[in-house]
Design a protein around this motif. Structure first.
Motif, PDB file in Angstrom:
ATOM      1  N   PRO A  45      15.215  -3.777  -1.554  1.00 20.36           N
ATOM      2  CA  PRO A  45      14.016  -3.373  -2.312  1.00 20.36           C
ATOM      3  C   PRO A  45      12.730  -3.408  -1.490  1.00 20.36           C
ATOM      4  O   PRO A  45      12.655  -4.101  -0.473  1.00 20.36           O
ATOM      5  CB  PRO A  45      13.934  -4.426  -3.430  1.00 20.36           C
ATOM      6  CG  PRO A  45      15.256  -5.108  -3.458  1.00 20.36           C
ATOM      7  CD  PRO A  45      15.826  -4.997  -2.082  1.00 20.36           C
ATOM      8  N   SER A  46      11.733  -2.674  -1.971  1.00 22.95           N
ATOM      9  CA  SER A  46      10.421  -2.666  -1.311  1.00 22.95           C
ATOM     10  C   SER A  46       9.377  -2.071  -2.248  1.00 22.95           C
ATOM     11  O   SER A  46       9.668  -1.122  -2.972  1.00 22.95           O
ATOM     12  CB  SER A  46      10.476  -1.817  -0.036  1.00 22.95           C
ATOM     13  OG  SER A  46       9.175  -1.578   0.458  1.00 22.95           O
ATOM     14  N   LEU A  47       8.170  -2.610  -2.204  1.00 16.09           N
ATOM     15  CA  LEU A  47       7.014  -1.972  -2.845  1.00 16.09           C
ATOM     16  C   LEU A  47       6.069  -1.448  -1.754  1.00 16.09           C
ATOM     17  O   LEU A  47       5.856  -0.250  -1.600  1.00 16.09           O
ATOM     18  CB  LEU A  47       6.280  -2.976  -3.750  1.00 16.09           C
ATOM     19  CG  LEU A  47       4.982  -2.463  -4.367  1.00 16.09           C
ATOM     20  CD1 LEU A  47       5.244  -1.410  -5.430  1.00 16.09           C
ATOM     21  CD2 LEU A  47       4.182  -3.613  -4.990  1.00 16.09           C
ATOM     22  N   ARG A  48       5.538  -2.379  -0.947  1.00 15.39           N
ATOM     23  CA  ARG A  48       4.526  -2.040   0.046  1.00 15.39           C
ATOM     24  C   ARG A  48       5.046  -1.137   1.158  1.00 15.39           C
ATOM     25  O   ARG A  48       4.399  -0.149   1.521  1.00 15.39           O
ATOM     26  CB  ARG A  48       3.942  -3.312   0.689  1.00 15.39           C
ATOM     27  CG  ARG A  48       2.883  -3.998  -0.139  1.00 15.39           C
ATOM     28  CD  ARG A  48       2.957  -5.489   0.042  1.00 15.39           C
ATOM     29  NE  ARG A  48       4.175  -5.966  -0.567  1.00 15.39           N
ATOM     30  CZ  ARG A  48       4.282  -6.297  -1.868  1.00 15.39           C
ATOM     31  NH1 ARG A  48       3.234  -6.253  -2.634  1.00 15.39           N
ATOM     32  NH2 ARG A  48       5.436  -6.684  -2.374  1.00 15.39           N
ATOM     33  N   THR A  49       6.189  -1.503   1.735  1.00 16.35           N
ATOM     34  CA  THR A  49       6.663  -0.750   2.903  1.00 16.35           C
ATOM     35  C   THR A  49       6.967   0.689   2.509  1.00 16.35           C
ATOM     36  O   THR A  49       6.609   1.637   3.215  1.00 16.35           O
ATOM     37  CB  THR A  49       7.904  -1.438   3.489  1.00 16.35           C
ATOM     38  OG1 THR A  49       7.562  -2.804   3.754  1.00 16.35           O
ATOM     39  CG2 THR A  49       8.366  -0.768   4.762  1.00 16.35           C
ATOM     40  N   ARG A 109      15.197   0.261   6.197  1.00 15.79           N
ATOM     41  CA  ARG A 109      15.051  -1.171   5.878  1.00 15.79           C
ATOM     42  C   ARG A 109      16.434  -1.766   5.699  1.00 15.79           C
ATOM     43  O   ARG A 109      17.225  -1.298   4.876  1.00 15.79           O
ATOM     44  CB  ARG A 109      14.230  -1.372   4.603  1.00 15.79           C
ATOM     45  CG  ARG A 109      14.371  -2.791   4.057  1.00 15.79           C
ATOM     46  CD  ARG A 109      13.328  -3.146   3.034  1.00 15.79           C
ATOM     47  NE  ARG A 109      12.066  -3.455   3.691  1.00 15.79           N
ATOM     48  CZ  ARG A 109      11.075  -4.148   3.105  1.00 15.79           C
ATOM     49  NH1 ARG A 109      11.203  -4.587   1.876  1.00 15.79           N
ATOM     50  NH2 ARG A 109       9.956  -4.404   3.745  1.00 15.79           N
ATOM     51  N   GLU A 141      11.697  -2.974   8.405  1.00 19.16           N
ATOM     52  CA  GLU A 141      12.112  -4.378   8.410  1.00 19.16           C
ATOM     53  C   GLU A 141      13.603  -4.409   8.680  1.00 19.16           C
ATOM     54  O   GLU A 141      14.400  -3.821   7.949  1.00 19.16           O
ATOM     55  CB  GLU A 141      11.801  -5.154   7.118  1.00 19.16           C
ATOM     56  CG  GLU A 141      12.122  -6.646   7.279  1.00 19.16           C
ATOM     57  CD  GLU A 141      11.609  -7.546   6.138  1.00 19.16           C
ATOM     58  OE1 GLU A 141      10.809  -7.092   5.289  1.00 19.16           O
ATOM     59  OE2 GLU A 141      12.037  -8.714   6.111  1.00 19.16           O
ATOM     60  N   HIS A 146       9.901  -7.584  11.383  1.00 14.97           N
ATOM     61  CA  HIS A 146       9.187  -6.687  10.453  1.00 14.97           C
ATOM     62  C   HIS A 146       7.918  -6.183  11.158  1.00 14.97           C
ATOM     63  O   HIS A 146       6.796  -6.579  10.839  1.00 14.97           O
ATOM     64  CB  HIS A 146       8.836  -7.460   9.182  1.00 14.97           C
ATOM     65  CG  HIS A 146       8.429  -6.603   8.027  1.00 14.97           C
ATOM     66  ND1 HIS A 146       8.298  -5.223   8.095  1.00 14.97           N
ATOM     67  CD2 HIS A 146       8.113  -6.937   6.742  1.00 14.97           C
ATOM     68  CE1 HIS A 146       7.929  -4.753   6.925  1.00 14.97           C
ATOM     69  NE2 HIS A 146       7.812  -5.770   6.082  1.00 14.97           N
ATOM     70  N   GLN A 149       4.741  -4.747   9.303  1.00 14.07           N
ATOM     71  CA  GLN A 149       3.958  -5.806   8.659  1.00 14.07           C
ATOM     72  C   GLN A 149       3.091  -6.517   9.698  1.00 14.07           C
ATOM     73  O   GLN A 149       1.895  -6.752   9.480  1.00 14.07           O
ATOM     74  CB  GLN A 149       4.893  -6.812   7.978  1.00 14.07           C
ATOM     75  CG  GLN A 149       4.166  -7.976   7.327  1.00 14.07           C
ATOM     76  CD  GLN A 149       3.314  -7.556   6.144  1.00 14.07           C
ATOM     77  OE1 GLN A 149       3.805  -6.903   5.230  1.00 14.07           O
ATOM     78  NE2 GLN A 149       2.030  -7.896   6.144  1.00 14.07           N
ATOM     79  N   CYS A 271       2.404 -11.922   3.477  1.00 15.88           N
ATOM     80  CA  CYS A 271       2.810 -10.512   3.528  1.00 15.88           C
ATOM     81  C   CYS A 271       3.040  -9.905   2.150  1.00 15.88           C
ATOM     82  O   CYS A 271       3.074  -8.683   2.009  1.00 15.88           O
ATOM     83  CB  CYS A 271       4.064 -10.371   4.376  1.00 15.88           C
ATOM     84  SG  CYS A 271       5.481 -11.278   3.716  1.00 15.88           S
ATOM     85  N   LEU A 272       3.236 -10.744   1.120  1.00 17.10           N
ATOM     86  CA  LEU A 272       3.629 -10.312  -0.236  1.00 17.10           C
ATOM     87  C   LEU A 272       5.033  -9.694  -0.198  1.00 17.10           C
ATOM     88  O   LEU A 272       5.379  -9.082   0.799  1.00 17.10           O
ATOM     89  CB  LEU A 272       2.628  -9.338  -0.850  1.00 17.10           C
ATOM     90  CG  LEU A 272       1.181  -9.842  -1.016  1.00 17.10           C
ATOM     91  CD1 LEU A 272       0.324  -8.725  -1.626  1.00 17.10           C
ATOM     92  CD2 LEU A 272       1.121 -11.089  -1.881  1.00 17.10           C
ATOM     93  N   PRO A 273       5.846  -9.828  -1.228  1.00 15.04           N
ATOM     94  CA  PRO A 273       5.545 -10.504  -2.488  1.00 15.04           C
ATOM     95  C   PRO A 273       5.494 -12.022  -2.314  1.00 15.04           C
ATOM     96  O   PRO A 273       6.231 -12.578  -1.492  1.00 15.04           O
ATOM     97  CB  PRO A 273       6.715 -10.108  -3.399  1.00 15.04           C
ATOM     98  CG  PRO A 273       7.858  -9.853  -2.468  1.00 15.04           C
ATOM     99  CD  PRO A 273       7.244  -9.284  -1.222  1.00 15.04           C
ATOM    100  N   ARG A 299      -1.386  -1.886   5.641  1.00 15.26           N
ATOM    101  CA  ARG A 299      -0.030  -1.392   5.898  1.00 15.26           C
ATOM    102  C   ARG A 299      -0.032   0.141   6.070  1.00 15.26           C
ATOM    103  O   ARG A 299       0.738   0.675   6.857  1.00 15.26           O
ATOM    104  CB  ARG A 299       0.911  -1.785   4.747  1.00 15.26           C
ATOM    105  CG  ARG A 299       1.224  -3.275   4.623  1.00 15.26           C
ATOM    106  CD  ARG A 299       2.034  -3.796   5.790  1.00 15.26           C
ATOM    107  NE  ARG A 299       3.236  -3.001   6.009  1.00 15.26           N
ATOM    108  CZ  ARG A 299       4.424  -3.229   5.443  1.00 15.26           C
ATOM    109  NH1 ARG A 299       4.571  -4.266   4.647  1.00 15.26           N
ATOM    110  NH2 ARG A 299       5.465  -2.462   5.711  1.00 15.26           N
TER     111      ARG A 299
END
Ligand code: CP
Length: 315
Positions: A45-49, A109, A141, A146, A149, A271-273, A299
Motif C-alpha cells: 500500500p501507499s498514499l504519498r509515494t 514498491r 521503496e 526508500h 522519501q 515520513c508518515l503514516p 515528495r
C-alpha cells in the motif's frame, strides 16, 4: 539511469537544489515527458509515494499507469524453477518484459517480508524487475531503502537549515508491528552524504546495517542524543540483528515535548503514516516543531527532480 539509492546520485546537493527549483516552477519542463509513460507497480500500500510520483510525472507532461499488483493483476511468482501449481499465476520473467514494453520508466514498491535477512537484503524482487523489464527503474521503496522519501527529507532539511552545521538525530520509536528498516537505512545513508552531524538513538539490539549507518554516532541514551538537536527524525524499525523482531515496546521512547526540552528548538520529522501517541505525541505533531506536512509536500518535487534527470538521460 536507475534510481534505487543515494549511490545512483552524483551530486546530492545539486539534486536537492533541482527539487527546490522545481518547487518554484513545477510546470517549467512539461515538454520533457511528452509521449513518455511512467508505470507504477505497487506490491504494497501507499498514499504519498503513489500520489506524489503521479503528480510529479504529470507536472513533467508524462502519462502514468498504476497497477496494484495482486489486486488489479495476477499474483506474481519470483522464485525460479518452481512448479506454479499454487497461488501465484504469472512469473516475473513473463510479466516484467510486458511492463517494460508498455513503459519508458518503471517504478516499483516492494517491501521486505522480514522473514529472511539474506533474501530481503539481496533486493531479490527489485533486481528481478530491473533485470527483466529492461527499462530505467525508479524505486518507490524497496526491501532496504526508500530513496524518494530521503530526497524529500533532504529538501525539507535544506529549507529549514540553520546557519551552523546542523545536528540531526534519528530517533527510534515504538510501534505495534514489526516494520522494515528501509526508511531509517535510507535516511542515514543520505545524511551521510550531507554536511550534517548525524546521531542515531535506539534501544540495544536495533543497530542498523553498518553499511547504511556509516559515520553516524550511535547513542543508546535517547535523552543524551536529543541534547542540542536541530532536527529529530522519528521512525520505528524492527531489529536488523535479530531480523524482523520487535525487541522493545517501552513507550518512554515515544517522542513528546518533554523529550525535546534540551534540544536546540528541534524541528521534528516523520515520513508518515504515523501512529499518533505511539511513535509521536499529538502535541509535537500538531505543534510548531512539526515538519511532517512539509516533508509530504516535498515528495512531489523530489520525485520530479529524479524523473526529470531520468528523462534527460534518456534523450
Ligand atoms: N512515506 C511514504 O512512503 O508514504 P506512503 O507509504 O503512503 O507512500
Amino acid at each position: 539511469m536507475h534510481f534505487t539509492s543515494v549511490s545512483d546520485v552524483g551530486d546530492v546537493n545539486a539534486l536537492v537544489e533541482a527539487a527546490l527549483a522545481l518547487k518554484k516552477a513545477p510546470l517549467a519542463f512539461q515538454h520533457l515527458g511528452k509521449n513518455k509513460t511512467l508505470g507504477l507497480i505497487f506490491l504494497n500500500p501507499s498514499l504519498r509515494t503513489r500520489l506524489s510520483t503521479q503528480k510529479a510525472a504529470q507536472n513533467l507532461g508524462m502519462q502514468v499507469m498504476t497497477v496494484n499488483a495482486d489486486k488489479d493483476s495476477w499474483a506474481l511468482e519470483f522464485q525460479d524453477g518452481v512448479v506454479m501449481d499454487g497461488v501465484t499465476v504469472e512469473h516475473i520473467r513473463d510479466a516484467a518484459p510486458v511492463l517494460g514494453a508498455y513503459c519508458d520508466i518503471l517504478g516499483v514498491r516492494c517491501f521486505p517480508k522480514l522473514a529472511s535477512k539474506e533474501e530481503d537484503y539481496s533486493e531479490h524482487i527489485m533486481r528481478q524487475f530491473m533485470r527483466f523489464a529492461g527499462k530505467p527503474y525508479l524505486s518507490l521503496e524497496s526491501a532496504t531503502l526508500h530513496p524518494l522519501q530521503s530526497l524529500a527529507d533532504a529538501v525539507t532539511l535544506a529549507e529549514h537549515r540553520p546557519a551552523h552545521r546542523p545536528r540531526v538525530v534519528l530517533s527510534w520509536a515504538p510501534h505495534i508491528k514489526p516494520l522494515p528498516q528501509a526508511v531509517a537505512n535510507s535516511f542515514a545513508e543520505w545524511m551521510n552524504r550531507l554536511e550534517v552531524e548525524l546521531v542515531i538513538t535506539h534501544p540495544e539490539g536495533y543497530e542498523l546495517d553498518p553499511r547504511f549507518a556509516g559515520r553516524a554516532r550511535i547513542e543508546h541514551d535517547q535523552q543524551k542524543a536529543l541534547e542540542g538537536a536541530d532536527f529529530v527524525y522519528v521512525k520505528n524499525w524492527s531489529s536488523y540483528a535479530d531480523y524482523g523482531k520487535i525487541l522493545c515496546r517501552d513507550s518512554a521512547w515515544m517522542l513528546t515535548e518533554n523529550h525535546l526540552k534540551h534540544s536546540n528548538r528541534a524541528r521534528v520529522m516523520h515520513c508518515l503514516p504515523v501512529r499518533r501517541n505511539v511513535e509521536l505525541s499529538d502535541e509535537v505533531l500538531d505543534g510548531p516543531r512539526g515538519l511532517v506536512q512539509a516533508q509530504a509536500e516535498n515528495r512531489v518535487f523530489a520525485a520530479q527532480a529524479v524523473l526529470k534527470q531520468m528523462l534527460e538521460n534518456d534523450r
